[in-house]
Design a protein around this motif. Structure first.
Motif, PDB file in Angstrom:
ATOM      1  N   PHE A 107      13.480  53.676  62.813  1.00  0.00           N
ATOM      2  CA  PHE A 107      14.177  52.842  61.835  1.00  0.00           C
ATOM      3  C   PHE A 107      15.535  52.394  62.383  1.00  0.00           C
ATOM      4  CE2 PHE A 107      16.694  52.310  57.863  1.00  0.00           C
ATOM      5  CZ  PHE A 107      15.965  51.268  57.311  1.00  0.00           C
ATOM      6  N   ILE A 108      16.238  53.276  63.071  1.00  0.00           N
ATOM      7  CA  ILE A 108      17.537  52.922  63.672  1.00  0.00           C
ATOM      8  C   ILE A 108      17.340  51.869  64.758  1.00  0.00           C
ATOM      9  CG2 ILE A 108      19.483  53.784  65.036  1.00  0.00           C
ATOM     10  CD1 ILE A 108      19.124  56.486  63.602  1.00  0.00           C
ATOM     11  N   LEU A 109      16.312  52.056  65.587  1.00  0.00           N
ATOM     12  CA  LEU A 109      16.061  51.092  66.659  1.00  0.00           C
ATOM     13  C   LEU A 109      15.711  49.719  66.083  1.00  0.00           C
ATOM     14  CD1 LEU A 109      14.047  53.354  69.148  1.00  0.00           C
ATOM     15  CD2 LEU A 109      16.366  52.448  69.460  1.00  0.00           C
ATOM     16  N   GLN A 110      14.901  49.721  65.031  1.00  0.00           N
ATOM     17  CA  GLN A 110      14.531  48.453  64.398  1.00  0.00           C
ATOM     18  C   GLN A 110      15.766  47.791  63.770  1.00  0.00           C
ATOM     19  OE1 GLN A 110      10.860  48.405  62.237  1.00  0.00           O
ATOM     20  NE2 GLN A 110      11.626  46.940  60.744  1.00  0.00           N
ATOM     21  N   THR A 111      16.634  48.605  63.181  1.00  0.00           N
ATOM     22  CA  THR A 111      17.876  48.080  62.614  1.00  0.00           C
ATOM     23  C   THR A 111      18.730  47.458  63.715  1.00  0.00           C
ATOM     24  OG1 THR A 111      17.848  49.772  60.883  1.00  0.00           O
ATOM     25  CG2 THR A 111      19.937  48.668  61.295  1.00  0.00           C
ATOM     26  N   GLY A 112      18.745  48.086  64.895  1.00  0.00           N
ATOM     27  CA  GLY A 112      19.505  47.533  66.016  1.00  0.00           C
ATOM     28  C   GLY A 112      19.001  46.155  66.412  1.00  0.00           C
ATOM     29  N   ARG A 113      17.676  45.977  66.438  1.00  0.00           N
ATOM     30  CA  ARG A 113      17.122  44.653  66.748  1.00  0.00           C
ATOM     31  C   ARG A 113      17.517  43.638  65.677  1.00  0.00           C
ATOM     32  NH1 ARG A 113      12.693  47.939  68.187  1.00  0.00           N
ATOM     33  NH2 ARG A 113      11.608  47.500  66.201  1.00  0.00           N
ATOM     34  N   TYR A 114      17.559  44.112  64.456  1.00  0.00           N
ATOM     35  CA  TYR A 114      17.965  43.240  63.352  1.00  0.00           C
ATOM     36  C   TYR A 114      19.427  42.820  63.510  1.00  0.00           C
ATOM     37  CZ  TYR A 114      19.815  42.536  58.628  1.00  0.00           C
ATOM     38  OH  TYR A 114      20.479  42.078  57.537  1.00  0.00           O
ATOM     39  N   PHE A 115      20.277  43.768  63.906  1.00  0.00           N
ATOM     40  CA  PHE A 115      21.700  43.455  64.093  1.00  0.00           C
ATOM     41  C   PHE A 115      21.894  42.393  65.167  1.00  0.00           C
ATOM     42  CE2 PHE A 115      24.368  47.173  62.280  1.00  0.00           C
ATOM     43  CZ  PHE A 115      23.644  47.118  61.101  1.00  0.00           C
ATOM     44  N   LYS A 116      21.078  42.459  66.199  1.00  0.00           N
ATOM     45  CA  LYS A 116      21.227  41.504  67.301  1.00  0.00           C
ATOM     46  C   LYS A 116      20.878  40.081  66.887  1.00  0.00           C
ATOM     47  CE  LYS A 116      20.385  44.861  70.989  1.00  0.00           C
ATOM     48  NZ  LYS A 116      19.462  45.293  72.077  1.00  0.00           N
ATOM     49  N   SER A 117      20.150  39.948  65.774  1.00  0.00           N
ATOM     50  CA  SER A 117      19.772  38.612  65.316  1.00  0.00           C
ATOM     51  C   SER A 117      20.958  37.865  64.720  1.00  0.00           C
ATOM     52  CB  SER A 117      18.647  38.698  64.274  1.00  0.00           C
ATOM     53  OG  SER A 117      19.109  39.315  63.086  1.00  0.00           O
ATOM     54  N   PHE A 118      22.039  38.575  64.439  1.00  0.00           N
ATOM     55  CA  PHE A 118      23.234  37.933  63.890  1.00  0.00           C
ATOM     56  C   PHE A 118      24.177  37.553  65.009  1.00  0.00           C
ATOM     57  CE2 PHE A 118      21.916  40.413  60.159  1.00  0.00           C
ATOM     58  CZ  PHE A 118      21.917  39.406  59.210  1.00  0.00           C
ATOM     59  N   SER A 119      24.692  36.349  64.910  1.00  0.00           N
ATOM     60  CA  SER A 119      25.702  35.894  65.862  1.00  0.00           C
ATOM     61  C   SER A 119      27.055  35.970  65.176  1.00  0.00           C
ATOM     62  CB  SER A 119      25.414  34.460  66.315  1.00  0.00           C
ATOM     63  OG  SER A 119      26.441  33.985  67.153  1.00  0.00           O
ATOM     64  N   ILE A 120      27.769  37.057  65.404  1.00  0.00           N
ATOM     65  CA  ILE A 120      29.058  37.270  64.753  1.00  0.00           C
ATOM     66  C   ILE A 120      30.145  37.288  65.813  1.00  0.00           C
ATOM     67  CG2 ILE A 120      30.427  38.856  63.349  1.00  0.00           C
ATOM     68  CD1 ILE A 120      27.877  39.844  62.130  1.00  0.00           C
ATOM     69  N   GLY A 121      31.034  36.366  65.704  1.00  0.00           N
ATOM     70  CA  GLY A 121      32.127  36.301  66.661  1.00  0.00           C
ATOM     71  C   GLY A 121      33.274  35.497  66.108  1.00  0.00           C
ATOM     72  N   LYS A 122      34.288  35.331  66.935  1.00  0.00           N
ATOM     73  CA  LYS A 122      35.485  34.613  66.518  1.00  0.00           C
ATOM     74  C   LYS A 122      35.225  33.124  66.335  1.00  0.00           C
ATOM     75  CE  LYS A 122      38.730  37.797  66.377  1.00  0.00           C
ATOM     76  NZ  LYS A 122      39.568  38.028  65.183  1.00  0.00           N
ATOM     77  N   ASP A 123      34.066  32.613  66.823  1.00  0.00           N
ATOM     78  CA  ASP A 123      33.822  31.173  66.725  1.00  0.00           C
ATOM     79  C   ASP A 123      33.754  30.711  65.275  1.00  0.00           C
ATOM     80  OD1 ASP A 123      31.529  32.722  66.496  1.00  0.00           O
ATOM     81  OD2 ASP A 123      30.201  31.085  67.065  1.00  0.00           O
ATOM     82  N   THR A 124      33.195  31.558  64.374  1.00  0.00           N
ATOM     83  CA  THR A 124      33.126  31.176  62.963  1.00  0.00           C
ATOM     84  C   THR A 124      34.519  31.082  62.371  1.00  0.00           C
ATOM     85  OG1 THR A 124      31.002  32.309  62.769  1.00  0.00           O
ATOM     86  CG2 THR A 124      32.154  31.789  60.727  1.00  0.00           C
ATOM     87  N   GLU A 125      35.348  32.076  62.675  1.00  0.00           N
ATOM     88  CA  GLU A 125      36.727  32.063  62.181  1.00  0.00           C
ATOM     89  C   GLU A 125      37.475  30.846  62.704  1.00  0.00           C
ATOM     90  OE1 GLU A 125      40.715  34.908  62.377  1.00  0.00           O
ATOM     91  OE2 GLU A 125      38.819  35.564  63.264  1.00  0.00           O
ATOM     92  N   GLN A 126      37.300  30.552  63.982  1.00  0.00           N
ATOM     93  CA  GLN A 126      37.996  29.407  64.581  1.00  0.00           C
ATOM     94  C   GLN A 126      37.486  28.088  64.014  1.00  0.00           C
ATOM     95  OE1 GLN A 126      37.233  30.142  68.721  1.00  0.00           O
ATOM     96  NE2 GLN A 126      38.760  31.794  68.868  1.00  0.00           N
ATOM     97  N   LYS A 127      36.205  28.039  63.689  1.00  0.00           N
ATOM     98  CA  LYS A 127      35.630  26.815  63.141  1.00  0.00           C
ATOM     99  C   LYS A 127      36.261  26.475  61.796  1.00  0.00           C
ATOM    100  CE  LYS A 127      31.111  24.754  62.096  1.00  0.00           C
ATOM    101  NZ  LYS A 127      29.649  25.015  62.033  1.00  0.00           N
ATOM    102  N   ILE A 128      36.384  27.490  60.923  1.00  0.00           N
ATOM    103  CA  ILE A 128      36.998  27.243  59.623  1.00  0.00           C
ATOM    104  C   ILE A 128      38.488  26.967  59.772  1.00  0.00           C
ATOM    105  CG2 ILE A 128      37.469  28.228  57.342  1.00  0.00           C
ATOM    106  CD1 ILE A 128      34.886  29.683  57.447  1.00  0.00           C
ATOM    107  N   GLN A 129      39.130  27.637  60.740  1.00  0.00           N
ATOM    108  CA  GLN A 129      40.542  27.366  60.981  1.00  0.00           C
ATOM    109  C   GLN A 129      40.750  25.917  61.416  1.00  0.00           C
ATOM    110  OE1 GLN A 129      43.479  29.548  60.689  1.00  0.00           O
ATOM    111  NE2 GLN A 129      44.185  27.429  60.684  1.00  0.00           N
ATOM    112  N   SER A 130      39.838  25.409  62.248  1.00  0.00           N
ATOM    113  CA  SER A 130      39.958  24.007  62.681  1.00  0.00           C
ATOM    114  C   SER A 130      39.763  23.052  61.508  1.00  0.00           C
ATOM    115  CB  SER A 130      38.937  23.705  63.783  1.00  0.00           C
ATOM    116  OG  SER A 130      37.609  23.792  63.287  1.00  0.00           O
ATOM    117  N   LEU A 131      38.900  23.441  60.565  1.00  0.00           N
ATOM    118  CA  LEU A 131      38.753  22.629  59.356  1.00  0.00           C
ATOM    119  C   LEU A 131      40.062  22.590  58.573  1.00  0.00           C
ATOM    120  CD1 LEU A 131      35.242  23.664  57.957  1.00  0.00           C
ATOM    121  CD2 LEU A 131      35.891  21.422  58.830  1.00  0.00           C
ATOM    122  N   CYS A 132      40.720  23.747  58.463  1.00  0.00           N
ATOM    123  CA  CYS A 132      42.007  23.809  57.765  1.00  0.00           C
ATOM    124  C   CYS A 132      43.039  22.923  58.458  1.00  0.00           C
ATOM    125  CB  CYS A 132      42.517  25.249  57.701  1.00  0.00           C
ATOM    126  SG  CYS A 132      41.536  26.358  56.673  1.00  0.00           S
TER     127      CYS A 132
END
Length: 799
Positions: free
Chosen positions: A359-384
């Motif tokens: 279950f932990i290993l499967q959860t790890g694969r699930y976590f990798k499916s998310f792209s979480i980084g500073k790019d989202t924060e910077q994208k909204i900042q550029s909108l501001c």
């Protein structure tokens, strides 16, 4: 004062006549049968009252009914459309005098109450009275020329207050080829016949002559039909609380007041609903499309993601739950707990089909499916950064068109925010499920999950407190005596001085957004327009000696807890997941701050627009635009060449906005639960009364505490807080946090485990119970209470 027979009212005064007189004149002009009447225009002094009394006596009316009304020589619109209660009196001169004076007093009181709601050009309204021969009715009622729930339907009601009104009820009369028939016939054949042969066609005739829905008052006396009043239903009599309710059939759907660990803003004005909530709904639908649950966003109806009932926004959990089939190999539990904090209709069955390691290993694969980084924060900042201030010299049309062009930025920002918030919520829930599988105790699992997501450095919610502490520190460095200053002295020192403290204060305003989804409401001012509140926050820091939080580097406490409960291999598998979830919490919190800053641009833009519209007398006061939709504003504001909707459209929309304001004020008082099966209905506070002196909420920060309650309704109440007391409030504001060091616990009616209050409370190890409905009603200041935050229980002890 002038006296006119109803049929001889001059045309030149008609535009300024209120509907108390205009309505009967309209009935008369349409050749409907009315009672004998005359009008007293502009009663100014005692001599006018004496003249009016003499004229009434001369007319020899046996019994009189007096209808208060108004007249304004400068009014271009009939804004005074309120229906005032009539005054009945006999023909005795003293009673006539008392009746006229009573009408004048009613109008004076109403004028004082209503001044903020009307143009300055109609504040010269003069008192008028229509005098009518009273007729004893066999039966009476009202008639609405249009039923909002049916096209070409006349709604007729009989008045149950009349003793002979045996058939007191409501009838729907349908029109087909200019013929009328009753959809719901009554047993009284006489009444039915009168409706068919007289009331319905005459009501349709009057309504068609005006072009807007009317409320008409009628009576039947000695088998004759008389008409008394005619008033537009858009004034204050036809309030439609369901105007903005989601119309789609969602009887079998589940709705939540929480969206991915954020409490939705509760009551929202029509402007916010048509812009911000619409953008949020768009982002949810976009997520459904991205998970291939629809081909394109237009395949999903509006409100498929976020619905509205009673001016409150709700997440459609049933729609979002479809993502469960695309996430975590279909673990529905993951979605349920992420969205709602509990599993809907199922147990944790599928979790047990795997070993803990798998279950932990499967959860790890699930976590990798998310792209979480500073790019989202910077994208909204550029909108501001791209949102330039609208020039104050721009025309109204240029301002509304600029706002209209920028609305797509809200769609983009909410889509990005929804994605990263979903990742944070799903990650935290996955950890929760892992711990449940290992510990078999939801309470212990939640405690450990929250501990894993605390002690996170650079969290925006905590940084806000640190930044305010920096401002306070700079004030002390500028002048050590400032700690002894009054609030007003600190305000003057902070807002006027060109000093390091002023620079720190300006930097705070530029960097931080306000906290929480409650800031989605456009009517709420952004921080840079709430200087008084910000100064009060700094003042509270100076007076409570809050130490700076988050400055020292601490070893996260969760590591020791993991090593106590799991073997080395399991800890090695879980720790990377925790690190990723902690990073996601930090980025999500920062992104939310940027989103709120973006909302601040729209707040400023609409606020500027509202001021200019009020100055140009397009609306009575600036606040009224929040009760118009964005589309209505586009229609309402004239083009640069001067073309605009006619005056009738303006007047109708203003009256509609005033009506919506009244509905909104009533709906603000509603409270809703976290989850609703089918259409959400307001909660009954009595159902949440303490059972055996115990109230139940949700755990936010584990811990046990006992002390005296201090109910907080606003920042000013916090000044009464004593060390060791437990704060009880509807929702915690950022200004509360300086007092957390003094408190022994925190109870909030609204909030989630990742609200600003929850994050700061965990950093201070302050026991926190949230989601405790009507806490401020059932808990009183000075009550002795105890908290078991791990179980979400609050016990009322003896005083």
């Amino acid at each position: 004062m002038n006296i006119f027979q109803l049929n001889n009212l001059p045309d030149d005064i008609m535009p300024g006549i209120g509907w108390g007189i205009r309505g009967p004149k309209l009935l008369f002009d349409n050749q409907l049968h009315t009672s004998d009447s005359f009008v007293l225009i502009n009663i100014q002094n005692e001599a006018d009252v004496n003249t009016a009394v003499d004229y009434c006596v001369k007319c020899n009316f046996q019994n009189l009914t007096l209808y208060p009304s108004v007249f304004s020589e400068t009014s271009g619109f009939p804004f005074y459309q309120k229906s005032y209660d009539p005054v009945d009196c006999l023909s005795d001169p003293s009673q006539i005098r008392a009746g006229i004076l009573s009408c004048i007093e009613v109008l004076k009181a109403e004028d004082e109450r209503s001044k903020p709601c009307f143009f300055s050009s109609v504040l010269d309204a003069k008192a008028c009275v229509m005098v009518q021969q009273k007729i004893d009715a066999d039966i009476c009622g009202v008639c609405f020329t249009e039923d909002p729930e049916g096209d070409r339907v006349i709604l007729i009601q009989t008045d149950a207050s009349e003793p002979d009104a045996a058939a007191s009820s409501t009838f729907r009369v349908l029109e087909n080829d200019h013929r009328f028939y009753i959809e719901n016939p009554a047993e009284d054949a006489f009444l039915n016949n009168m409706i068919l042969t007289a009331i319905a066609p005459q009501a349709r005739q009057v309504g068609a002559s005006v072009g807007c829905p009317l409320k008409l008052s009628w009576i039947i006396a000695d088998s004759q039909l008389f008409w008394l009043e005619a008033i537009p239903v858009t004034s204050d009599i036809w309030q439609n609380p369901s105007e903005f309710d989601t119309s789609a059939e969602y009887e079998n759907h589940t709705f939540s007041t929480s969206i991915i660990n954020n409490i939705l803003p509760g009551p929202v004005t029509p402007l916010t609903l048509s812009t911000v909530v619409k953008a949020l709904d768009q982002s949810v639908r976009h997520s459904l499309v991205s998970h291939k649950l629809a081909r394109q966003i237009t395949d999903l109806p509006e409100s498929a993601g976020v619905a509205c009932f009673n001016s409150h926004a709700f997440l459609n959990v049933t729609q979002i739950n479809q993502i469960a089939g695309k996430q975590m190999d279909g673990f529905k539990e993951l979605i349920d707990v992420s969205l709602c904090g509990e599993v809907l209709g199922e147990s944790y069955s599928r979790c047990w089909d795997l070993t803990l390691s798998d279950f932990i290993l499967q959860t790890g694969r699930y976590f990798k499916s998310f792209s979480i980084g500073k790019d989202t924060e910077q994208k909204i900042q550029s909108l501001c950064d791209s949102m330039q201030k609208i020039s104050k010299g721009a025309s109204l049309r240029e301002q509304i068109e600029t706002i209209n062009q920028k609305l797509n930025a809200l769609d983009t920002a909410f889509s990005d925010f929804f994605s990263i918030s979903a990742a944070v919520s799903f990650m935290s829930t996955a950890l929760y499920l892992i711990f449940i599988k290992a510990l078999l105790s939801p309470e212990k699992a939640k405690t450990l999950m929250l501990k894993c997501l605390s002690d996170i450095h650079d969290v925006e919610s905590l940084d806000i407190v640190t930044s305010l502490t920096t401002v306070a520190r700079e004030l002390v460095l500028d002048n050590p005596q400032v700690a002894n200053y009054s609030f007003d002295e600190i305000k003057n020192a902070l807002l006027q001085a060109e000093s390091e403290s002023k620079k720190a204060f300006d930097a705070f305003n530029k960097h931080h957004g306000h906290r929480g989804f409650f800031e989605m409401e456009l009517r709420n001012l952004p921080w840079h327009h709430r200087q008084e509140d910000l100064v009060r926050y700094v003042y509270s820091i100076l007076t409570t000696n809050l130490s700076e939080v988050g400055q020292s580097v601490r070893v996260p406490q969760y590591l020791g807890s993991l090593e106590e409960k799991f073997d080395v291999r399991t800890v090695a598998l879980i720790k990377p997941l925790i690190d990723q979830a902690r990073n996601a919490v930090m980025i999500s919190d920062s992104v939310q701050s940027k989103l709120v800053q973006l909302l601040g641009w729209f707040k400023d833009a609409y606020r500027q627009l509202s001021k200019k519209m009020a100055q140009e007398e397009l609306i009575p006061n600036g606040d009224l635009i929040y009760f118009m939709t964005h589309a209505e504003l586009l229609e309402y504001i004239p083009s640069n060449n001067g073309d605009a909707k006619d005056c009738a459209y303006h007047g109708d929309l203003i009256k509609k906005a005033l009506m919506r304001n009244r509905v909104y004020e009533a709906q603000k008082k509603h409270r809703f639960g976290m989850l609703h099966a089918g259409r959400p209905l307001p909660l009954n506070a009595d159902l949440y009364a303490p059972k055996k002196s115990m109230l139940k909420g949700r755990c936010s920060t584990p811990g046990v505490s006992q002390g005296t309650a201090r109910v907080i309704c606003g920042l000013q109440d916090l000044e009464q807080l004593k060390p060791g007391e437990i704060i009880v409030t509807a929702i915690s504001d950022i200004g509360f946090t300086p007092y957390f060091n003094m408190a022994a616990g925190l109870i909030t009616e609204s909030g989630t485990e990742f609200s600003q209050a929850a994050i700061v409370a965990r950093e201070l190890a302050l026991p926190h119970v949230t989601g405790l409905k009507f806490a401020t009603r059932f808990i009183k200041t000075d009550d002795s209470i105890s908290i078991n935050a791990a179980s979400g229980e609050v016990t009322l002890l003896k005083k």
